[in-house]
Write a protein that holds these residues in place. Structure first.
Motif, PDB file in Angstrom:
ATOM      1  N   ILE A  27     -23.370 -23.271 -17.601  1.00  8.32           N
ATOM      2  CA  ILE A  27     -24.304 -22.523 -16.759  1.00  8.32           C
ATOM      3  C   ILE A  27     -23.565 -21.547 -15.849  1.00  8.32           C
ATOM      4  CG2 ILE A  27     -26.144 -22.748 -15.033  1.00  8.32           C
ATOM      5  CD1 ILE A  27     -26.419 -25.711 -16.083  1.00  8.32           C
ATOM      6  N   LYS A  28     -24.077 -20.326 -15.790  1.00  5.53           N
ATOM      7  CA  LYS A  28     -23.541 -19.313 -14.875  1.00  5.53           C
ATOM      8  C   LYS A  28     -24.566 -19.033 -13.787  1.00  5.53           C
ATOM      9  CE  LYS A  28     -21.515 -14.680 -14.694  1.00  5.53           C
ATOM     10  NZ  LYS A  28     -21.173 -13.467 -15.460  1.00  5.53           N
ATOM     11  N   THR A  29     -24.086 -18.913 -12.535  1.00  3.53           N
ATOM     12  CA  THR A  29     -24.969 -18.666 -11.402  1.00  3.53           C
ATOM     13  C   THR A  29     -24.631 -17.326 -10.755  1.00  3.53           C
ATOM     14  OG1 THR A  29     -23.586 -19.653  -9.674  1.00  3.53           O
ATOM     15  CG2 THR A  29     -24.911 -21.164 -11.013  1.00  3.53           C
ATOM     16  N   ASP A  30     -25.456 -16.932  -9.779  1.00  6.74           N
ATOM     17  CA  ASP A  30     -25.204 -15.676  -9.073  1.00  6.74           C
ATOM     18  C   ASP A  30     -24.302 -15.861  -7.859  1.00  6.74           C
ATOM     19  OD1 ASP A  30     -26.895 -17.029  -7.399  1.00  6.74           O
ATOM     20  OD2 ASP A  30     -28.531 -15.572  -7.478  1.00  6.74           O
ATOM     21  N   ASN A  31     -23.844 -17.101  -7.622  1.00  6.83           N
ATOM     22  CA  ASN A  31     -22.929 -17.378  -6.502  1.00  6.83           C
ATOM     23  C   ASN A  31     -21.797 -18.258  -7.010  1.00  6.83           C
ATOM     24  OD1 ASN A  31     -21.611 -18.245  -4.121  1.00  6.83           O
ATOM     25  ND2 ASN A  31     -23.497 -18.026  -2.936  1.00  6.83           N
ATOM     26  N   THR A  32     -20.625 -17.664  -7.150  1.00  5.26           N
ATOM     27  CA  THR A  32     -19.478 -18.368  -7.741  1.00  5.26           C
ATOM     28  C   THR A  32     -19.024 -19.557  -6.914  1.00  5.26           C
ATOM     29  OG1 THR A  32     -18.757 -16.247  -8.641  1.00  5.26           O
ATOM     30  CG2 THR A  32     -17.165 -18.032  -8.696  1.00  5.26           C
ATOM     31  N   TYR A  33     -19.146 -19.471  -5.587  1.00  6.56           N
ATOM     32  CA  TYR A  33     -18.570 -20.498  -4.721  1.00  6.56           C
ATOM     33  C   TYR A  33     -19.599 -21.523  -4.226  1.00  6.56           C
ATOM     34  CZ  TYR A  33     -14.610 -17.350  -4.755  1.00  6.56           C
ATOM     35  OH  TYR A  33     -13.571 -16.556  -5.165  1.00  6.56           O
ATOM     36  N   ASN A  34     -20.880 -21.322  -4.537  1.00  7.39           N
ATOM     37  CA  ASN A  34     -21.917 -22.267  -4.111  1.00  7.39           C
ATOM     38  C   ASN A  34     -22.443 -23.067  -5.303  1.00  7.39           C
ATOM     39  OD1 ASN A  34     -23.524 -23.442  -2.093  1.00  7.39           O
ATOM     40  ND2 ASN A  34     -25.240 -22.081  -2.549  1.00  7.39           N
ATOM     41  N   VAL A  35     -21.545 -23.319  -6.258  1.00 12.18           N
ATOM     42  CA  VAL A  35     -21.969 -23.935  -7.522  1.00 12.18           C
ATOM     43  C   VAL A  35     -22.362 -25.405  -7.374  1.00 12.18           C
ATOM     44  CG1 VAL A  35     -20.771 -22.360  -9.072  1.00 12.18           C
ATOM     45  CG2 VAL A  35     -19.514 -24.245  -8.055  1.00 12.18           C
ATOM     46  N   SER A  85     -24.750 -35.469 -15.889  1.00  6.33           N
ATOM     47  CA  SER A  85     -23.781 -35.245 -14.814  1.00  6.33           C
ATOM     48  C   SER A  85     -23.236 -33.830 -14.970  1.00  6.33           C
ATOM     49  CB  SER A  85     -22.647 -36.274 -14.864  1.00  6.33           C
ATOM     50  OG  SER A  85     -21.887 -36.128 -16.057  1.00  6.33           O
ATOM     51  N   TYR A  86     -22.427 -33.413 -14.019  1.00  2.00           N
ATOM     52  CA  TYR A  86     -21.916 -32.047 -14.081  1.00  2.00           C
ATOM     53  C   TYR A  86     -20.481 -31.974 -13.578  1.00  2.00           C
ATOM     54  CZ  TYR A  86     -22.403 -31.644  -8.999  1.00  2.00           C
ATOM     55  OH  TYR A  86     -22.262 -31.827  -7.647  1.00  2.00           O
ATOM     56  N   MET A  87     -19.823 -30.886 -13.944  1.00  2.00           N
ATOM     57  CA  MET A  87     -18.491 -30.574 -13.438  1.00  2.00           C
ATOM     58  C   MET A  87     -18.440 -29.064 -13.204  1.00  2.00           C
ATOM     59  SD  MET A  87     -14.735 -31.202 -15.165  1.00  2.00           S
ATOM     60  CE  MET A  87     -14.761 -32.968 -14.911  1.00  2.00           C
ATOM     61  N   THR A  88     -18.019 -28.661 -12.012  1.00  2.00           N
ATOM     62  CA  THR A  88     -17.937 -27.237 -11.692  1.00  2.00           C
ATOM     63  C   THR A  88     -16.530 -26.715 -11.974  1.00  2.00           C
ATOM     64  OG1 THR A  88     -17.260 -27.555  -9.389  1.00  2.00           O
ATOM     65  CG2 THR A  88     -19.634 -27.588  -9.862  1.00  2.00           C
ATOM     66  N   TRP A  89     -16.401 -25.410 -11.989  1.00  2.00           N
ATOM     67  CA  TRP A  89     -15.078 -24.797 -12.231  1.00  2.00           C
ATOM     68  C   TRP A  89     -14.115 -25.135 -11.087  1.00  2.00           C
ATOM     69  CZ3 TRP A  89     -12.668 -20.745  -9.439  1.00  2.00           C
ATOM     70  CH2 TRP A  89     -13.418 -20.228  -8.373  1.00  2.00           C
ATOM     71  N   ILE A  90     -14.643 -25.429  -9.904  1.00  2.00           N
ATOM     72  CA  ILE A  90     -13.795 -25.791  -8.770  1.00  2.00           C
ATOM     73  C   ILE A  90     -13.283 -27.216  -8.913  1.00  2.00           C
ATOM     74  CG2 ILE A  90     -13.728 -26.122  -6.264  1.00  2.00           C
ATOM     75  CD1 ILE A  90     -15.827 -23.862  -6.057  1.00  2.00           C
ATOM     76  N   SER A  91     -14.187 -28.161  -9.232  1.00  2.00           N
ATOM     77  CA  SER A  91     -13.769 -29.562  -9.384  1.00  2.00           C
ATOM     78  C   SER A  91     -12.890 -29.750 -10.623  1.00  2.00           C
ATOM     79  CB  SER A  91     -15.000 -30.473  -9.472  1.00  2.00           C
ATOM     80  OG  SER A  91     -15.810 -30.129 -10.584  1.00  2.00           O
TER      81      SER A  91
END
Length: 289
Positions: A180-188, A205-211
């Motif tokens: 999934i891509k969002t309009d806010n890279t840092y508020n994922v 469950s999920y995993m973000t590019w930051i985690s």
């Protein structure tokens, strides 16, 4: 640059199941997620391990099965193709008319001596019902595109095929990840939690590019702290050197300072002379250092 390197062929949020089961209703979920706020794109991913061979040269790789039409709205993969096209359709060559398309990283292709149009053989293992041991599968692919990414060490072992070919290659029913891509890279994180809550499935469950890249960001943060401490020590030492130099200068120039006072130079002007000299030494030393 770090963000661009990570998100060039990866996405901001990866949705998966805790049980490890595939998403068998991907198209339905994709349509549903795209209606949520802040969502700009949704794609699928199957990621497995295999071995590829070209002219007796073999490499272990991570195979990514993607839908090219969905992938271009969630990652920058299209910009990373340096030669060829983003296509998994069969080649027009009559000798290879049954071959499927494959994308490969430039350094991996060069290491194997392969180029656009080269035919790659892929070996994989998958489990079949009523069989105790995994069954090997051999399929041929033709290189239709060559990628060049910023993160060579991480991406040098990745090849791309279509989702349909990945399902057949690994006998996999469904997709492994929903990206999934969002309009806010840092508020994922907030967006991902909202998606999980709306889908209302305890197995998701999920995993973000930051985690996912937490170790990398921790290393960068640690490096910045160490660099700051080193620079701080350098500045402190330089300050002491400047202070000691000015102190010695004042002691050596006591006679001259007395003469300046005798001819009517006020105290502020004398202080400005030494202050200017200290600033000059500091600026010149900082610039040269």
């Amino acid at each position: 640059l770090v963000k661009e390197s990570i998100l060039s062929i990866d996405t901001q949020i990866n949705l998966k199941t805790k049980s490890g089961l595939p998403f068998t209703d991907y198209n339905k979920l994709r349509s549903k997620i795209l209606k949520y706020p802040n969502i700009t794109g949704v794609s699928s991913l199957i990621e497995k391990e295999a071995v590829i061979e070209y002219e007796n040269t073999r490499r272990g790789v991570r195979v990514r099965g993607i839908n090219p039409n969905h992938e271009i709205v969630t990652t920058d993969i299209l910009k990373k193709i340096k030669s060829g096209i983003l296509s998994f359709e069969s080649t027009n060559n009559e000798k290879k008319k049954n071959s499927r398309g494959l994308l490969i990283e430039r350094s991996l292709a060069e290491g194997m001596g392969a180029n656009l149009g080269s035919e790659i053989t892929m070996y994989s293992l998958f489990t079949v019902e009523d069989e105790l041991n995994p069954v090997p599968l051999l399929r041929k692919y033709t290189i239709t595109g060559i990628l060049e990414t910023l993160n060579y060490e991480y991406n040098a072992s990745i090849v791309y095929i279509s989702s349909e070919d990945a399902q057949k290659q690994f006998n996999y029913k469904g997709v492994e990840y929903i990206r999934i891509k969002t309009d806010n890279t840092y508020n994922v994180d907030k967006t991902a939690q909202n998606i999980i809550m709306r889908l209302n499935n305890p197995d998701y469950s999920y995993m973000t590019w930051i985690s996912k890249n937490k170790a990398l960001f921790y290393a960068i943060k640690t490096e910045k702290i160490i660099l700051f401490v080193i620079v701080l020590f350098i500045v402190i030492i330089a300050s002491f050197n400047i202070f000691s130099s000015l102190s010695m200068l004042c002691l050596e120039k006591r006679r001259e300072i007395g003469i300046l006072g005798a001819i009517g130079t006020n105290r502020k002007t004398i202080i400005k002379i030494f202050l200017f000299k200290g600033l000059f030494i500091g600026f010149f030393g900082s610039t040269c250092g």
